[in-house]
Design an enzyme around this catalytic site. Structure first.
Site, PDB file in Angstrom:
ATOM      1  N   SER A  16       0.859  -1.181   0.000  1.00 11.61           N
ATOM      2  CA  SER A  16       0.000   0.000   0.000  1.00 11.61           C
ATOM      3  C   SER A  16       0.894   1.228   0.000  1.00 11.61           C
ATOM      4  O   SER A  16       2.078   1.144   0.369  1.00 11.61           O
ATOM      5  CB  SER A  16      -0.883  -0.006   1.264  1.00 11.61           C
ATOM      6  OG  SER A  16      -1.491   1.249   1.478  1.00 11.61           O
ATOM      7  N   TYR A  48      -1.487  -1.508  10.952  1.00 13.43           N
ATOM      8  CA  TYR A  48      -1.680  -1.768   9.529  1.00 13.43           C
ATOM      9  C   TYR A  48      -0.571  -1.129   8.697  1.00 13.43           C
ATOM     10  O   TYR A  48       0.036  -1.780   7.836  1.00 13.43           O
ATOM     11  CB  TYR A  48      -3.041  -1.249   9.068  1.00 13.43           C
ATOM     12  CG  TYR A  48      -3.228  -1.333   7.565  1.00 13.43           C
ATOM     13  CD1 TYR A  48      -3.504  -2.542   6.955  1.00 13.43           C
ATOM     14  CD2 TYR A  48      -3.099  -0.195   6.764  1.00 13.43           C
ATOM     15  CE1 TYR A  48      -3.658  -2.640   5.576  1.00 13.43           C
ATOM     16  CE2 TYR A  48      -3.250  -0.273   5.386  1.00 13.43           C
ATOM     17  CZ  TYR A  48      -3.532  -1.493   4.802  1.00 13.43           C
ATOM     18  OH  TYR A  48      -3.668  -1.573   3.436  1.00 13.43           O
TER      19      TYR A  48
END
Length: 267
Positions: A146, A159
């Protein structure tokens, strides 16, 4: 022996393939005549996908209902495929999820499962399938990270840290594998229309309402093309590329504050 892959139809394994980017990646590979091994814990959706894809693309599809938050799942996947005589040419480590909230208040059990899925299972699957790829002189690995990998993420601290691991790990082994015929690509999408926001309970965060959020289909196509082009890092979208480059030059404390602001709830 190393040239056997050229004379047979190739097979891709996609984790987290029932929804979102994983589903779209499976669709893209199917459209390029890859046999599929679809891994997800959503048995019902996997069955629907297999029923849809098999006649549409004329390919072989194997579904494995596995929960990658369980530590034994990677070994079970590898063993079942070996027993079935299925060789994996492309490994797509897409499965992952996030949690939202102040770290001192978020649920530890959920975060430990996230670490297992986003980091441990990804690493374990890569380790298991990599040796066969090296032995045959061909293989491709696509690890889905990401843009979160490039900076700290207040309100999604664990995360963001998992995605930083994925990027660092993938870049390192990509270097180690030079000259082996095996390549590693890290796909680093920004906010994408999928079920991620709902699963992370962050639907009311500012970042979940950015304009022109990329769709999963576009991200998957960019990921596939980048993998085939042997790119080490793929960042879909001009805006995301600019974001990643700007982070490199901004003071870290400023970057952290900006990310915190983006993840605050809308007022």
């Amino acid at each position: 022996m190393k040239n056997n892959h050229k004379s047979r139809q190739k097979t891709v394994l996609v984790t987290g393939s029932a929804h979102g980017i994983g589903y779209q990646l499976a669709y893209v590979f199917a459209g390029h005549n890859y046999n599929l091994v679809l891994v997800d814990k959503d048995a019902e959706t996997l069955a629907i996908i297999a029923e849809e894809f098999s006649p549409k693309f004329g390919i072989s599809i194997k579904t494995l209902v596995k929960d990658l938050s369980i530590s034994t799942s990677p070994t079970e996947i590898f063993t079942e495929l070996q027993q079935a005589g299925i060789k994996i040419d492309v490994l797509v480590n897409n499965a992952g999820f996030g949690t939202y909230g102040v770290f001192s208040e978020t649920d530890l059990t959920t975060e430990l499962k996230m670490l297992q899925v986003n980091i441990v299972s990804l690493t374990h699957l890569t380790k298991l399938f990599l040796k066969d790829m090296i032995a045959q002189g061909y293989g491709k690995i696509l690890n889905v990270a990401s843009v979160a990998a490039f900076q700290p993420g207040p309100l999604m601290a664990v995360y963001f840290a998992t995605k930083a691991y994925v990027l660092s790990f993938s870049e390192a082994i990509a270097n180690e594998l030079e000259g082996t015929g095996v390549t590693v690509t890290t796909l680093c999408p920004g906010p994408t229309t999928s079920e991620f926001q709902k699963a992370a309970a962050m639907e009311e965060a500012k970042i979940s309402h950015v304009n022109r959020m990329m769709n999963s289909e576009t991200v998957a196509k960019i990921g596939y093309d980048s993998l085939m082009a042997n790119k080490t890092i793929a960042i879909p979208g001009l805006r995301n590329n600019i974001l990643v480059k700007s982070v490199r030059f901004a003071p870290r404390n400023i970057v952290t504050k900006v990310v915190r602001n983006m993840h605050e709830l809308r007022k």
